[in-house]
Design a protein around this motif. Structure first.
Motif, mmCIF file in Angstrom:
data_model
loop_
_atom_site.group_PDB
_atom_site.id
_atom_site.type_symbol
_atom_site.label_atom_id
_atom_site.label_comp_id
_atom_site.label_asym_id
_atom_site.label_seq_id
_atom_site.Cartn_x
_atom_site.Cartn_y
_atom_site.Cartn_z
ATOM 1 N N ALA A 1 1.097 -0.730 0.143
ATOM 2 C CA ALA A 1 0.379 0.532 0.194
ATOM 3 C C ALA A 1 1.033 1.167 -0.097
ATOM 4 O O ALA A 1 0.465 2.236 -0.192
ATOM 5 C CB ALA A 1 -1.097 -0.441 1.002
ATOM 6 N N ASN A 2 1.751 1.546 0.450
ATOM 7 C CA ASN A 2 3.075 2.602 1.097
ATOM 8 C C ASN A 2 3.670 2.157 -0.342
ATOM 9 O O ASN A 2 5.106 3.488 -0.708
ATOM 10 C CB ASN A 2 3.346 2.716 2.080
ATOM 11 C CG ASN A 2 2.249 2.084 3.122
ATOM 12 O OD1 ASN A 2 1.446 2.518 2.953
ATOM 13 N ND2 ASN A 2 2.670 2.339 4.206
ATOM 14 N N ARG A 3 4.070 1.456 -1.275
ATOM 15 C CA ARG A 3 5.571 1.374 -2.036
ATOM 16 C C ARG A 3 4.912 2.230 -3.277
ATOM 17 O O ARG A 3 5.880 3.302 -3.677
ATOM 18 C CB ARG A 3 5.201 -0.068 -3.192
ATOM 19 C CG ARG A 3 6.318 0.076 -3.679
ATOM 20 C CD ARG A 3 6.160 -1.258 -4.367
ATOM 21 N NE ARG A 3 7.796 -1.609 -5.613
ATOM 22 C CZ ARG A 3 8.105 -2.850 -5.917
ATOM 23 N NH1 ARG A 3 6.987 -3.744 -6.389
ATOM 24 N NH2 ARG A 3 8.485 -2.845 -6.710
ATOM 25 N N TYR A 4 3.818 3.456 -3.764
ATOM 26 C CA TYR A 4 4.366 4.230 -4.494
ATOM 27 C C TYR A 4 3.586 5.623 -3.961
ATOM 28 O O TYR A 4 2.656 5.333 -2.546
ATOM 29 C CB TYR A 4 3.206 3.711 -5.430
ATOM 30 C CG TYR A 4 2.985 2.836 -6.203
ATOM 31 C CD1 TYR A 4 3.955 3.155 -7.303
ATOM 32 C CD2 TYR A 4 2.610 1.106 -5.905
ATOM 33 C CE1 TYR A 4 4.319 1.681 -8.018
ATOM 34 C CE2 TYR A 4 2.455 -0.441 -6.189
ATOM 35 C CZ TYR A 4 3.609 0.503 -7.339
ATOM 36 O OH TYR A 4 4.355 -0.846 -8.075
ATOM 37 N N ILE B 1 -1.241 1.615 8.364
ATOM 38 C CA ILE B 1 -0.465 0.168 8.484
ATOM 39 C C ILE B 1 -1.233 -0.627 6.958
ATOM 40 O O ILE B 1 -0.711 -1.069 6.535
ATOM 41 C CB ILE B 1 -0.857 -0.740 9.833
ATOM 42 C CG1 ILE B 1 -0.099 -0.454 10.962
ATOM 43 C CG2 ILE B 1 -1.155 -2.352 9.616
ATOM 44 C CD1 ILE B 1 -1.036 -1.456 11.676
ATOM 45 N N SER B 2 -2.983 -0.080 6.817
ATOM 46 C CA SER B 2 -3.347 -0.622 5.523
ATOM 47 C C SER B 2 -3.954 0.225 5.174
ATOM 48 O O SER B 2 -4.006 -0.114 3.804
ATOM 49 C CB SER B 2 -4.417 -1.593 6.567
ATOM 50 O OG SER B 2 -5.784 -0.702 6.790
ATOM 51 N N GLY B 3 -4.143 2.028 5.442
ATOM 52 C CA GLY B 3 -4.221 3.070 4.406
ATOM 53 C C GLY B 3 -5.392 2.837 5.217
ATOM 54 O O GLY B 3 -6.405 4.101 4.593
ATOM 55 N N GLY B 4 -6.533 2.050 5.807
ATOM 56 C CA GLY B 4 -7.600 2.804 7.169
ATOM 57 C C GLY B 4 -8.766 2.472 6.318
ATOM 58 O O GLY B 4 -9.430 3.785 6.096
#
Length: 288
Positions: free
Chosen positions: A12-15, A110-113
């Motif tokens: 989720a945080n790669r981009y 963590i997940s983007g919520g």
């Protein structure tokens, strides 16, 4: 990238545009904003990453807590002979909106919520997460919702079954078309707010306007509930509707259940198209 956590490199945080909800935009000081690449349809690296499964667990727990608190609030209002003696419809709306605010804030990194399959679906259509992650999130959200509603029933089974179990249905005086329209527009408001509150380009361009993303998202949920509780009880979240329907398990909960999947998914799709095509005009931009 050395020294950073695994989730910053994977999933989720790669981009850069898929920064967790509620965190500062990556590169927010860079005025020469460059459009990040879309997320791949299938990202095999995710399946071997602990951050992928940790994010799914976070979605499960958040949706569990969301159903637990919100359905308990609904039951508290339902058991009273006078709505004036309880928190009433406004309190129910605050319960749903407030829990989304708190849970998005807690799980954003963590997940983007997401805590909602419709939100996940909209972000997937905008290519902000892979199909693998989107499906995993939806499954975990639905399981969390079922468990949350189940715990409420375990605490007060007689009241739960007698008061409708917090299940969504089109209320008397409204047609199925009314209910579907309310769910489409309500979900559009929510997902459009999610896109706007987490837009990395907007953060870079309007850095002088600070914003805490969970706040407008939770407030959008609150306002939509005020408007649509009289119509459908307010779904705008297929996991929330599914969890209550499965645990209550009466025809009342299933007759109109399709509305609470079709409506939110259409609303989320429209919000994604509006944000990507109209607001951001991404299809019309040339990529170097």
């Amino acid at each position: 990238m050395e020294g950073k956590e695994e989730d910053v490199r994977l999933g989720a945080n790669r981009y850069s545009e898929r920064q967790p909800i509620g965190t500062a935009a990556q590169g927010s000081d860079d005025k020469d904003y460059k459009e990040p690449p879309p997320a791949p349809l299938f990202e095999a690296e995710e399946l071997a990453s602990w951050s992928f499964y940790r994010a799914g667990i976070a979605e499960f727990v958040a949706t569990f807590l969301f159903l637990y608190i919100s359905i308990l609030t609904v039951m508290g209002v339902s058991k009273s002979s006078s709505k004036c003696a309880t928190v009433g419809i406004q309190g129910i709306a605050w319960s749903f909106g407030g829990m989304i605010f708190a849970l998005v804030y807690c799980t954003a990194g963590i997940s983007g919520g997401h805590i909602n399959p419709a939100v996940t679906f909209g972000l997937f259509l905008a290519r902000k997460l892979s199909l693998t992650r989107a499906l995993f999130y939806m499954v975990m959200q639905c399981l969390g919702a079922i468990c949350g509603a189940g715990v409420v029933k375990g605490f007060q089974q007689g009241l739960y079954m007698g008061a409708g179990g917090g299940a969504n249905a089109v209320n008397p005086g409204y047609t199925k078309g009314d209910g579907l329209g309310a769910e489409i527009v309500g979900t559009f408001v929510l997902v459009y707010t999610v896109f706007s509150a987490t837009d990395a380009k907007r953060s870079a361009r309007d850095s002088h306007v600070p914003i805490l993303a969970p706040l407008p998202i939770g407030f959008a949920v609150f306002l939509v509930h005020l408007a649509t509780i009289p119509i459908t009880g307010t779904g705008i979240n297929p996991a929330r509707s599914l969890g209550a329907a499965i645990i209550y398990n009466r025809s009342h909960a299933w007759n109109d259940h399709w509305i609470f999947w079709v409506g939110p998914f259409i609303g989320a799709a429209l919000a994604a198209i509006y944000h990507v095509v109209i607001i951001r005009a991404i299809p019309f931009k040339s990529r170097d």
